[in-house]
Every structure is written in C-alpha cells, then in structure tokens.
Design a protein around this motif. Structure first.
Motif, mmCIF file in Angstrom:
data_model
loop_
_atom_site.group_PDB
_atom_site.id
_atom_site.type_symbol
_atom_site.label_atom_id
_atom_site.label_comp_id
_atom_site.label_asym_id
_atom_site.label_seq_id
_atom_site.Cartn_x
_atom_site.Cartn_y
_atom_site.Cartn_z
ATOM 1 N N LYS A 221 6.561 0.713 -10.302
ATOM 2 C CA LYS A 221 4.455 0.577 -10.501
ATOM 3 C C LYS A 221 4.360 -0.571 -9.898
ATOM 4 C CE LYS A 221 4.291 3.248 -14.382
ATOM 5 N NZ LYS A 221 3.372 3.162 -16.119
ATOM 6 N N PRO A 222 3.775 -1.396 -8.665
ATOM 7 C CA PRO A 222 3.402 -2.299 -8.191
ATOM 8 C C PRO A 222 3.174 -2.846 -8.454
ATOM 9 C CG PRO A 222 3.123 -0.319 -6.504
ATOM 10 C CD PRO A 222 3.880 0.038 -7.241
ATOM 11 N N ILE A 295 5.731 -7.539 0.096
ATOM 12 C CA ILE A 295 5.975 -6.514 1.561
ATOM 13 C C ILE A 295 4.495 -5.485 1.438
ATOM 14 C CG2 ILE A 295 7.298 -4.731 2.945
ATOM 15 C CD1 ILE A 295 9.951 -7.117 1.325
ATOM 16 N N LEU A 296 4.877 -4.490 0.579
ATOM 17 C CA LEU A 296 4.010 -3.386 0.342
ATOM 18 C C LEU A 296 2.353 -4.226 0.562
ATOM 19 C CD1 LEU A 296 3.787 -0.113 0.214
ATOM 20 C CD2 LEU A 296 3.595 -1.105 -2.993
ATOM 21 N N THR A 299 1.986 -5.402 4.336
ATOM 22 C CA THR A 299 1.869 -3.938 5.104
ATOM 23 C C THR A 299 0.919 -3.108 5.303
ATOM 24 O OG1 THR A 299 4.654 -3.708 5.025
ATOM 25 C CG2 THR A 299 3.314 -2.022 6.165
ATOM 26 N N ILE A 300 0.348 -2.655 4.333
ATOM 27 C CA ILE A 300 -1.325 -1.974 4.328
ATOM 28 C C ILE A 300 -2.053 -2.887 4.631
ATOM 29 C CG2 ILE A 300 -2.699 -0.909 2.203
ATOM 30 C CD1 ILE A 300 0.007 -0.811 0.683
ATOM 31 N N SER A 301 -2.677 -3.997 4.294
ATOM 32 C CA SER A 301 -3.521 -4.959 4.583
ATOM 33 C C SER A 301 -3.062 -5.449 6.280
ATOM 34 C CB SER A 301 -3.815 -5.825 4.145
ATOM 35 O OG SER A 301 -2.791 -6.947 3.893
ATOM 36 N N SER A 302 -1.959 -5.355 6.614
ATOM 37 C CA SER A 302 -2.623 -5.896 8.253
ATOM 38 C C SER A 302 -2.970 -5.364 8.758
ATOM 39 C CB SER A 302 0.276 -6.210 8.542
ATOM 40 O OG SER A 302 -0.054 -6.563 9.710
ATOM 41 N N PRO A 303 -2.445 -4.177 9.288
ATOM 42 C CA PRO A 303 -3.225 -2.765 10.426
ATOM 43 C C PRO A 303 -4.995 -3.494 10.679
ATOM 44 C CG PRO A 303 -1.881 -2.048 9.188
ATOM 45 C CD PRO A 303 -1.725 -2.997 8.431
#
Length: 314
Positions: A221-222, A295-296, A299-303
């Motif tokens: 669970k993140p 990382i998760l 990766t979600i917010s980078s775009p």
C-alpha cells in the motif's frame, strides 16, 4: 501539441510494462523470488550492457555537452537539500537518507527521458550527459554510502575498491573509452558481432526494471508507513518542482542558454525519479518502500509538470 502527445504515450507505455509486472506477481509467475531475480540480473548484467551500448555509440562532444553542468548542479542542489531537511526534520538513518537523496536527484533518463527527448525536444542524444553524470558521479557515491552503511565497515581500502564493485560504472566508463577511440580513428571500432550481443542484453534492462517495480507494488500500500510520508512528499516536491526551477535559473542566468537549450535543460530536469533507485534499494534491502513510493508519486505527477513547462517555454 503532437510532441507532447507522443511524450504522454511514452508514459503510457511505461505504465503498461509496470502493470505487467504487477499482474505477474499477482498470479505468482516466476515464484516468490522473481522480483529479486529481475532486480539482481538487471543490476549486474543487463544495465551495465545498456550503459556500455549507449555511451559507446555517442560522440564525446555529445556526452560532455555543457548542459551536463546544469544537470549536475541542479541534481546536487536537490540532493543536498534533502539531506539538510532530513537532518532538521525526518532524522532517517544514513542508508535511508541516501535513498531519499537519490530519489530527489535521480532522473529517469532512459525509459522516459529518451521518449521525452525524442518527441518533445527532437534530439534523443540530449539525455547522454545526464546518463554520464548519474552513472559516473551520483550512482557510485550513493552505492558506496549504501555499501558502507549496510555492511558496517568503512575504510580507505573499501572505498578505493568500490568502483570495481559497481557494474553500471564499469559499463559506462567502458563505453566512453570505446567512444573516445572511435572518435580518434573516425569510425566505430567494435565489430557488429561483438557489439550486437551487448546491445541485445542491454535492451532487456529497462523492461526488467519496470516489471520488477510493478511486482513490488503487489501486496503493498503506497504511503503505508506514516513516518515516511513527509519525507516521500518532500522527495516528490524536490524532484518535480524544485529541480526544474533550479535548472531554469542555472541555464538562463549562469550558462546563458536560450531557446532549445534552455527548454531542453528544464524539461529534462522535470523527468520523474528513475526506477534504478528502487533497484539499488532492493539490492541493499534498505528503504524499499520509501524508494517505491517516491518513484510512483514522481512518475504520476511528472507528466503534469512537463506539460506545464512545454506550454510555457516551448
């Protein structure tokens, strides 16, 4: 923006491969040790081959482009900021602090950086200086600290021997040597039957790292560890917001970059954290949840951040 759309497609492709790893773990494909096997094989075999293949094919002028100064200083700035904030607020141990610093500064220059550089910036070779900086400077330093803090032994001899224990560094430096010799003689010096197997093995690195990362998400669970939440959010802010801002200031006011060079430096600084950091955490069995969550979320917010930069600077 066709270029921006293509970059988002790159993020989607990465998500699919991570999802495959998750599904494989869900159905116990490969057994309980599959994730560990993928991590170790990538760390010791395929990733060094990938770095060798990339560096060997690039010209030295591309590898040592002046943008490497911006990449180094912006990464060092956010890494040191995390160390400082940890000393003031989080009080993590040395190994976890190292993972946090790497999470803050390490760019996903392969599987996201290459599509972004290709489709938004129009030049995939722009990631070469970042690859060099990370593999020759930050990765060896981080792995030396992790090795020392997890083994409990630190000596000048062990520090001197550390480069011999870092396959990624050996692969990168070997590729640079081939690049230099090839530039000197005017053609690529390795025969195709020698280079091709190395290139083929290296091509397996990114999918293995992504699938191992996906496997790690199964059953977890993140943000589960409450004590790590402030540190994880700090990592994401440093990586996705502070680092591009620092890169802009350095590029514009220090290096005098304008146009494409300025745009490229800022966009690449906004790349999410590389999955390699989780690979390193798994290798030393420290801070794995912390690395995975950083990382998760990055990766979600980078775009979103890259889209905003593209809208403002492109």
């Amino acid at each position: 923006m066709p270029g921006l759309l293509s970059a988002m497609e790159g993020f989607f492709i990465i998500g699919v491969v991570i999802a495959v790893g998750y599904v494989a773990a869900r159905f116990r494909v490969g057994g309980p040790t599959a994730q560990m096997v993928l991590n170790k094989y990538s760390f010791f075999v395929s990733s060094p081959c990938l770095m060798f293949a990339i560096m060997a094919k690039e010209h030295l002028g591309v590898i040592f482009h002046p943008s490497i100064i911006v990449a180094f200083l912006s990464a060092a700035t956010v890494g040191l900021l995390f160390v400082l904030l940890n000393a003031l607020f989080f009080r993590m141990d040395a190994a976890s602090t190292t993972i946090g610093a790497l999470n803050s500064l390490y760019l996903n220059s392969n599987n996201i950086g290459l599509p972004v550089a290709t489709y938004i910036l129009g030049n995939p070779s722009l990631v070469a200086p970042i690859l060099l900086m990370q593999q020759v400077v930050f990765t060896p330093i981080g792995l030396i600290v992790l090795d020392a803090t997890t083994s409990g032994r630190v000596s000048l001899t062990s520090i001197a021997k550390q480069p011999l224990k870092q396959p990624l560094l050996i692969g990168s430096l070997g590729g640079i040597v081939i690049s230099a010799l090839s530039d000197h003689v005017g053609h690529f010096i390795l025969p195709e039957f020698v280079f091709k197997p190395i290139d083929m093995i290296g091509a397996s690195a990114v999918p293995m790292i992504l699938m191992a990362f996906g496997m790690s998400l199964h059953g977890s669970k993140p943000m589960k560890e409450k004590t790590d939440r402030p540190a994880t959010l700090t990592v994401v802010v440093l990586k996705n917001l502070v680092m591009p801002l620092v890169a802009f200031l350095l590029s514009y006011f220090v290096m005098g970059f304008r146009g494409v060079e300025l745009y490229g430096c800022v966009v690449l600084a906004a790349l999410p954290t590389g999955q390699n950091v989780y690979n390193y955490a798994a290798r030393y069995e420290v801070g794995m949840g912390f690395a995975r969550d950083g990382i998760l979320l990055s990766t979600i917010s980078s775009p979103i951040v890259i889209a905003l930069i593209a809208a403002i600077l492109s």
